[in-house]
Design a protein around this motif. Structure first.
Motif, short mmCIF file in Angstrom:
data_model
loop_
_atom_site.label_atom_id
_atom_site.label_comp_id
_atom_site.label_asym_id
_atom_site.label_seq_id
_atom_site.Cartn_x
_atom_site.Cartn_y
_atom_site.Cartn_z
N ALA A 52 1.11 -1.62 0.01
CA ALA A 52 0.07 -0.01 0.09
C ALA A 52 0.55 1.29 -0.18
CB ALA A 52 -0.39 -0.13 1.46
N GLU A 53 1.85 1.20 1.00
CA GLU A 53 2.45 2.75 0.78
C GLU A 53 3.25 2.81 -0.59
OE1 GLU A 53 2.41 0.22 2.73
OE2 GLU A 53 1.98 0.47 5.03
N PHE A 54 3.87 1.87 -0.77
CA PHE A 54 5.03 1.93 -1.28
C PHE A 54 4.35 2.39 -2.98
CE2 PHE A 54 8.32 0.28 -5.88
CZ PHE A 54 8.43 1.14 -5.36
N ASN A 55 2.99 1.23 -2.89
CA ASN A 55 2.52 1.91 -4.50
C ASN A 55 1.63 3.67 -4.49
OD1 ASN A 55 0.56 1.68 -6.89
ND2 ASN A 55 -1.13 1.40 -5.43
N GLN A 56 1.83 4.18 -3.44
CA GLN A 56 1.79 5.43 -3.28
C GLN A 56 2.91 6.75 -3.72
OE1 GLN A 56 -1.41 7.46 -3.01
NE2 GLN A 56 -1.99 5.66 -2.62
N ILE A 57 4.06 5.78 -3.57
CA ILE A 57 5.27 6.19 -3.71
C ILE A 57 5.59 6.21 -4.95
CG2 ILE A 57 7.61 6.97 -3.03
CD1 ILE A 57 7.28 5.78 0.19
N SER A 58 5.87 4.95 -5.17
CA SER A 58 6.07 4.55 -6.77
C SER A 58 5.54 3.47 -7.27
CB SER A 58 7.15 4.07 -6.22
OG SER A 58 8.56 4.03 -7.24
N HIS A 59 4.71 4.55 -7.42
CA HIS A 59 3.39 3.64 -8.08
C HIS A 59 3.57 3.14 -9.65
CE1 HIS A 59 -0.50 2.37 -10.59
NE2 HIS A 59 -0.58 2.31 -10.95
N ARG A 60 4.57 3.08 -11.13
CA ARG A 60 4.29 3.18 -11.70
C ARG A 60 6.93 2.54 -11.89
NH1 ARG A 60 4.28 6.36 -17.69
NH2 ARG A 60 4.13 4.59 -18.72
N TYR A 61 6.51 1.82 -12.55
CA TYR A 61 8.29 1.32 -13.06
C TYR A 61 8.28 0.84 -14.35
CZ TYR A 61 12.94 -0.43 -12.90
OH TYR A 61 14.26 -0.29 -13.12
N LEU A 62 8.95 2.11 -14.94
CA LEU A 62 8.63 2.04 -16.83
C LEU A 62 9.52 1.18 -16.88
CD1 LEU A 62 7.67 2.86 -19.46
CD2 LEU A 62 8.92 5.27 -19.19
N LEU A 63 10.13 0.51 -18.02
CA LEU A 63 11.05 -0.89 -18.39
C LEU A 63 10.91 -0.85 -19.62
CD1 LEU A 63 13.21 -2.23 -17.42
CD2 LEU A 63 11.59 -4.51 -17.43
N LYS A 64 11.94 0.24 -20.06
CA LYS A 64 12.24 -0.02 -22.30
C LYS A 64 13.54 -0.20 -22.47
CE LYS A 64 9.64 3.55 -25.30
NZ LYS A 64 9.03 4.59 -25.95
N PRO A 65 14.05 -0.78 -22.52
CA PRO A 65 15.46 -0.67 -23.26
C PRO A 65 14.99 -1.16 -24.71
CG PRO A 65 14.12 -3.48 -22.09
CD PRO A 65 12.68 -2.42 -22.36
N SER A 66 15.86 0.12 -25.08
CA SER A 66 16.43 0.71 -26.48
C SER A 66 16.21 -0.35 -27.45
CB SER A 66 18.10 1.02 -26.14
OG SER A 66 18.80 0.30 -25.75
N SER A 67 16.76 -1.87 -27.11
CA SER A 67 16.21 -3.44 -28.09
C SER A 67 16.95 -4.30 -26.82
CB SER A 67 18.28 -2.71 -28.45
OG SER A 67 19.42 -3.07 -27.57
N LYS A 68 16.72 -5.06 -27.85
CA LYS A 68 16.37 -6.29 -27.46
C LYS A 68 17.67 -6.69 -27.10
CE LYS A 68 14.90 -10.67 -28.50
NZ LYS A 68 14.52 -12.28 -29.50
N LYS A 69 18.57 -7.62 -25.93
CA LYS A 69 18.77 -7.90 -25.35
C LYS A 69 19.38 -9.23 -24.75
CE LYS A 69 21.19 -3.72 -25.12
NZ LYS A 69 22.12 -3.58 -25.43
N MET A 70 18.07 -10.42 -24.71
CA MET A 70 18.32 -11.45 -24.25
C MET A 70 16.99 -11.97 -24.28
SD MET A 70 17.69 -10.93 -20.21
CE MET A 70 16.16 -9.28 -19.34
N ALA A 71 16.03 -13.28 -24.89
CA ALA A 71 14.98 -13.49 -24.68
C ALA A 71 13.79 -12.83 -24.63
CB ALA A 71 15.03 -14.90 -24.63
N VAL A 72 12.66 -13.01 -25.29
CA VAL A 72 11.42 -12.62 -24.52
C VAL A 72 11.51 -13.10 -23.45
CG1 VAL A 72 9.41 -12.20 -25.67
CG2 VAL A 72 10.91 -11.61 -26.82
N THR A 73 11.36 -14.58 -23.80
CA THR A 73 11.18 -15.10 -22.49
C THR A 73 11.46 -14.94 -21.21
OG1 THR A 73 10.46 -16.98 -23.75
CG2 THR A 73 11.08 -17.61 -21.68
N ASN A 74 12.70 -14.65 -21.03
CA ASN A 74 13.69 -13.86 -19.82
C ASN A 74 13.51 -12.24 -19.46
OD1 ASN A 74 15.52 -16.02 -19.55
ND2 ASN A 74 16.69 -15.28 -21.88
N TYR A 75 12.39 -11.79 -20.26
CA TYR A 75 11.94 -10.58 -19.72
C TYR A 75 10.33 -10.54 -18.77
CZ TYR A 75 14.92 -7.63 -22.83
OH TYR A 75 16.03 -6.33 -23.09
N LEU A 76 9.86 -11.48 -19.74
CA LEU A 76 8.68 -12.07 -19.55
C LEU A 76 8.56 -12.39 -17.59
CD1 LEU A 76 6.90 -13.91 -22.37
CD2 LEU A 76 6.40 -11.10 -21.21
#
Length: 325
Positions: A52-76
């Motif tokens: 609950a507390e952390f959702n108020q402080i840092s609700h969204r984590y934006l993860l946007k790699p500039s290119s594919k570094k590993m298999a899609v499965t590993n990202y998932l």
């Protein structure tokens, strides 16, 4: 591991000074934008320890790699939370998938939004989408959803430039229990009259919308404000209820999609799913209800054979007796 007894503000100050920094994977770097000093590893720890507390402080984590570094499965795997301590919004390009990885999307049980797009390539006939998901992929996802172990929280599906889809895909969408919205753009066969009729048959109502090509997170955030829902059941769950990882890994479209009409299908009611009926029928067969009546007949046949053999043997013995001197 973070001690849950330590005040959250103290823990966050340590993170901001980098004393608890940890990379996602050795030798890889990602552009998080939302917090250049906090790793995804630590963000997930805080999201689990202080929901609950952390959702108020840092609700969204934006993860946007500039290119594919590993298999899609590993990202998932990085995004997944089996206990749904946080949710995930995922945007991916078809070109980045290996054929076997499409079904791996179902392993992200905390997935609430999924976008699949294709980068058009320039050919002698202009820009064309050379790869696409098909009805078969949607069917595979629906079969996984019917197990009750996948896509339990998926609320919105977005498909862009998927030329391999047909109107038959709407029959498979019924298997997703919480799917309330389906947004498509640049899918030729889904603009047809047959597609509209098939959608309405399965409980989906189409609307023309004008969303800009922003992130899927922004679309979800603004959807209810731009399109008034008919009933409360049709509205998407508030995206602010849990911390969310906003992940996108796709090739930028070289051609603008502004000329393509954007259609939003909202679920009006859930039609009876033909896949569910097949599953129930298969379960009934597996339980032996269909083969039970035939068992007595097989035993009866065996008895008849034995009695016949005995009778024939007795006749031979009698004949032998009478022929003896």
């Amino acid at each position: 591991m973070v001690d849950c007894k330590v005040p959250l503000g103290v823990c966050m100050s340590k993170v901001c000074h980098g004393t608890l920094e940890k990379r996602i994977s050795p030798g890889s770097s990602v552009n998080t934008r939302s917090s250049k000093r906090t790793s995804l590893y630590l963000w997930k720890i805080f999201a689990t320890a202080y929901p609950a507390e952390f959702n108020q402080i840092s609700h969204r984590y934006l993860l946007k790699p500039s290119s594919k570094k590993m298999a899609v499965t590993n990202y998932l795997k990085l995004l997944s939370s089996a206990s749904v301590d946080w949710t995930a919004v995922v945007s991916l390009s078809v070109e980045l998938f290996e054929p076997h990885e499409f079904l791996e999307v179902a392993n992200v049980r905390n997935l609430i939004g999924l976008e699949i797009r294709t980068q058009p390539k320039r050919t002698e006939f202009g820009y064309e989408a050379t790869v696409s998901v098909s009805d078969r992929v949607i069917k595979g996802w629906s079969e996984q959803a019917l197990t009750g172990q996948a896509f339990e929280h998926l609320q919105i599906l977005v498909l862009r430039l998927q030329t391999g889809l047909t109107e038959h895909m709407f029959a498979y969408l019924n298997a997703f229990p919480t799917l309330n919205a389906f947004l498509m753009r640049g899918c030729p066969r889904l603009y047809s009259k047959e597609a509209r009729e098939m959608a309405e048959k399965h409980g989906w109502v189409p609307f023309v919308v004008h969303y800009s090509d922003h992130s899927l997170y922004k679309i979800i955030e603004n959807m209810d404000s731009e399109l008034e829902s008919q009933t409360q059941d049709c509205r998407l769950m508030c995206i602010d209820s849990l911390p969310v990882v906003d992940f996108s890994l796709y090739c930028r479209n070289l051609r603008s999609l502004h000329s393509e009409e954007q259609i939003l299908f909202r679920r009006k009611y859930r039609a009876t799913d033909h896949l569910s009926l097949q599953e129930k029928k298969a379960q009934k067969t597996h339980n032996g209800s269909d083969i039970a009546p035939s068992q007595p007949d097989s035993k009866q046949n065996k008895r008849v054979v034995k009695e016949s053999c005995k009778k024939d043997m007795k006749g031979l013995l009698d004949q032998f007796k009478y022929d003896s001197p």
